[in-house]
Design an enzyme around this catalytic site. Sequence first.
Site, PDB file in Angstrom:
ATOM      1  CG  ASP A  85      40.865  14.128 -11.020  1.00  0.00           C
ATOM      2  OD1 ASP A  85      40.300  15.012 -10.591  1.00  0.00           O
ATOM      3  OD2 ASP A  85      40.466  13.375 -12.097  1.00  0.00           O
ATOM      4  CG  LEU A 140      22.929   3.483   1.077  1.00  0.00           C
ATOM      5  CD1 LEU A 140      23.311   4.236   2.527  1.00  0.00           C
ATOM      6  CD2 LEU A 140      21.632   2.559   1.585  1.00  0.00           C
ATOM      7  CG  ASP A 141      16.907   7.963  -3.144  1.00  0.00           C
ATOM      8  OD1 ASP A 141      17.767   8.836  -3.220  1.00  0.00           O
ATOM      9  OD2 ASP A 141      15.879   7.719  -3.422  1.00  0.00           O
ATOM     10  NE  ARG A 188      21.625  21.642  -2.316  1.00  0.00           N
ATOM     11  CZ  ARG A 188      22.696  22.245  -2.690  1.00  0.00           C
ATOM     12  NH1 ARG A 188      23.338  23.305  -2.192  1.00  0.00           N
ATOM     13  NH2 ARG A 188      23.320  21.539  -3.883  1.00  0.00           N
ATOM     14  CG  PHE A 245      28.256  15.031  -3.193  1.00  0.00           C
ATOM     15  CD1 PHE A 245      27.613  14.357  -4.075  1.00  0.00           C
ATOM     16  CD2 PHE A 245      28.285  14.221  -2.116  1.00  0.00           C
ATOM     17  CE1 PHE A 245      26.878  13.175  -4.295  1.00  0.00           C
ATOM     18  CE2 PHE A 245      27.665  12.925  -1.899  1.00  0.00           C
ATOM     19  CZ  PHE A 245      26.962  12.604  -3.110  1.00  0.00           C
TER      20      PHE A 245
END
Length: 371
Positions: free
Chosen positions: A166, A69-70, A101, A94
Site C-alpha cells: 500500500d 455519489l452513486d 463499466r 477499483f
Amino acid sequence: MKLDGVKVLDLSLFLPGPMLTLMMADHGADVIKIEPVGEGEPSRHIGLSTNGQTVWFRNTHRGKRSVQLDLKSAQGQAAFWTLAKEADVLVEAFRPGVVDRLGVGYEAVKAVNPGIVYCSISAFGQTGPYRDRPAHDLAVEALAGLVALNEGQDGKPAMPGLMAADALASLTALSGVLMALYRRTQTGLGDHLDVAMLDSLMAWTPNATGPVFAQDRANVPKAERSWGGAAMFNLYECRDGRWIVLGGSEVKFAAALLEALGRSDLLDHARQPPGPGQEPLRVFFRETFITRTQAEWEAWFEGRDICFAPVRTLKEAFADPAVAARGMIWRDAAGNAVVGTPLLFRQEPGRPDPKAPGLDEHAGQVWRTLS
C-alpha cells in the site's frame, strides 16, 4: 503552498489512494473525496475511534471535502461529470475495468477534460495475467516474495509490520501524478497513470536481488545482510526481555563497538561476508547484550558513534520528543492525535488541516461553488 489551485477527485478507498491525496491536501490541493452511498469510506468504520471518528479515517482524510455519489444513478453521474470537467487529478483504486463499466474511465474523462491526470491504483495493474485477481496488501507482499524475506528466527515467515505494498504504491502514484502535472505545463495534456502494488514492491528490491539475478537462486534471509546474516545489522535480546538493534554493518562501527567492549580480536569476523563467517560475532553480541536491560544499553551507547537503537513500541515512538520536533505528531482542536506530513519545504511549507470531514459534509458547498 506547492499545490494551491490543484483540484483532485478521490474515488479511492482504504489506504494507497487516500494517502496519496492526503499528501496533496497537506500541500494545498483541494481534494474532494467521492464516497459511496451508504456507509461511505470503509476506514470510517475500521479500528478504534476517538470523538466519533476512527483514527484511521482521521489520519487519511483530514483536510479533504466529502461528497457522496452513486455513480450508478443518473443523478450521481451528472454530479460526477460536473466535478470531472474542472478536475486536475482523478484517483481511483477499483479493480481494473470497473470505472469503464461505470462510464467514468480514463478515455471518457479525457474526452471532456484532456488535461486530466488520471491515476489508477490496483493490486496488479490494468494489464497482465493477474489483472482481475482480488488482493490486498498481504497477498501482494506474498506474491512479491517479501513475506518470505520477512523470516523469523524460527525459520518461518512472519506477518509484515507495515503495509508496504500500500505504502509504496501510494508513493509511486504520488511521484507519477506530480510528473504528469509538470509535463502538462508544457503540453497542456494529462495522462493515465497505471500503478500496480506488485510493481511498486518489485521496484524496491535492489538490495535483495543479488542471489536471484547473480546466482539464480532463492534468498536465504538469515544468511544475508538485511535479515540477520550480519552481526552488526541484527536484533539482540536484553536482560529485561526487551530488544535492541545494531543497525550499521560498516567495519568502522564494528571497530568502535568491539573496542569499547574490549573484544577487538573479533573484528575480523565483521569483515567476513554476511552468513556463517560472522556467527562468532553474533554469539558474542547475544551473550553480551543479554547481560543488561534495554535502558542500561541505551545509556551505555549514548554519545558513541555506533548505529544503535532500542526496539520501541509504536506508542513509544510517537512519544519521542524528536518526532514532535519534526512536526510528525500534533493535536487537532478536539485534542485528537494526528500524524504530520513528512514533506518539509523551506519555502511554502505544507499546512495540514487536522479536520476530517463528516460523511457528505461538503455536498452543498461543492455544488454551490460549481453552480
